[in-house]
Design a protein around this motif. Structure first.
Motif, PDB file in Angstrom:
ATOM      1  N   VAL A 155       0.835  -1.196   0.000  1.00  0.00           N
ATOM      2  CA  VAL A 155       0.000   0.000   0.000  1.00  0.00           C
ATOM      3  C   VAL A 155       0.875   1.253   0.000  1.00  0.00           C
ATOM      4  O   VAL A 155       1.659   1.460   0.934  1.00  0.00           O
ATOM      5  N   GLU A 158       0.550   7.222   0.403  1.00  0.00           N
ATOM      6  CA  GLU A 158      -0.486   8.190   0.065  1.00  0.00           C
ATOM      7  C   GLU A 158      -1.878   7.569   0.247  1.00  0.00           C
ATOM      8  O   GLU A 158      -2.796   8.221   0.750  1.00  0.00           O
ATOM      9  N   GLU A 159      -2.030   6.314  -0.145  1.00  0.00           N
ATOM     10  CA  GLU A 159      -3.293   5.614   0.070  1.00  0.00           C
ATOM     11  C   GLU A 159      -3.462   5.248   1.546  1.00  0.00           C
ATOM     12  O   GLU A 159      -4.567   5.346   2.100  1.00  0.00           O
ATOM     13  N   ASP A 162      -4.989   7.961   3.465  1.00  0.00           N
ATOM     14  CA  ASP A 162      -6.439   8.022   3.293  1.00  0.00           C
ATOM     15  C   ASP A 162      -7.143   6.978   4.158  1.00  0.00           C
ATOM     16  O   ASP A 162      -8.265   7.193   4.623  1.00  0.00           O
ATOM     17  N   TRP A 163      -6.477   5.859   4.385  1.00  0.00           N
ATOM     18  CA  TRP A 163      -7.039   4.790   5.216  1.00  0.00           C
ATOM     19  C   TRP A 163      -6.982   5.120   6.708  1.00  0.00           C
ATOM     20  O   TRP A 163      -7.698   4.528   7.503  1.00  0.00           O
TER      21      TRP A 163
END
Length: 202
Positions: A155, A158-159, A162-163
């Motif tokens: 992952v 950056e993602e 968001d998580w």
């Protein structure tokens, strides 16, 4: 290969084995345990690495000799979770495998752009350390925990931000500056006040 700098109540632990992606030997893992256990005396503990990888987890030779399933990993994450002050994992790069436990056990996680988080226990045939799945699920939820642990996804941070797994992304030259800035209020407070607030959060 593990250094510790103390400046009053501010402790900075550095994993320094960049030529091996900061992979951890038993001796390095033991030293990290000792630092985390002693950090009950610190107001703030920051853990970071040198080079482009925070840590690839267990050293491959040591992993084959049993380090991958050593109780030292759980000892380390348990000690980090028990630090009464503020703990910050400053990810200078990708974090993988057992080293994820350090990041998960810290209060805050900041990272540089382009880093990844992954925990390839499914592919390697190991179980994650006992406390890691619950800590991960509390941050990102059960489905995304399965994305990492069961689907083996790498992952991007950056993602992961968001998580809710990563709290802030900063350029490499500002990584430790940001960690220090995040520490200022806790450093200025009475340790018992900081510990009381942390206990209320759970």
């Amino acid at each position: 290969m593990i250094s510790l700098a103390r400046e009053g109540g501010y402790w900075l632990a550095v994993i320094d084995r960049p030529e091996k992606a900061n992979s951890l030997t038993p001796e390095m893992l033991e030293r990290l345990c000792e630092i985390a256990e002693a950090a009950r005396e610190a107001k703030v503990l920051v853990i970071t690495g040198t080079g482009r990888v925070f840590s690839a987890g267990a050293d491959l030779d040591a992993a084959r000799a049993g380090l991958a399933t050593s109780p030292l990993w759980e000892r380390l994450s348990g000690a980090l979770a028990a630090v009464p002050g503020l703990s910050i994992c400053a990810l200078n790069g990708t974090v993988a495998g057992g080293a994820m436990g350090m990041a998960l056990a810290c209060d805050l996680r900041i990272a540089v752009p382009g880093a990844k988080v992954f925990y390839p226990v499914m592919a390697l045939g190991f179980l994650p350390q006992p406390s890691d799945p619950a800590r991960l699920a509390s941050l990102v939820g059960p489905a995304r925990t399965k994305m990492i642990l069961m689907a083996g996804q790498k992952v991007p941070v950056e993602e992961a931000r968001d998580w809710g797994l990563i709290d802030r992304i900063v350029v490499p030259e500002d990584l430790l500056v940001t960690a220090r800035a995040l520490a200022e209020d806790t450093l200025a407070a009475d340790p018992s006040h900081a510990a009381a607030i942390k206990a209320l959060i759970g």
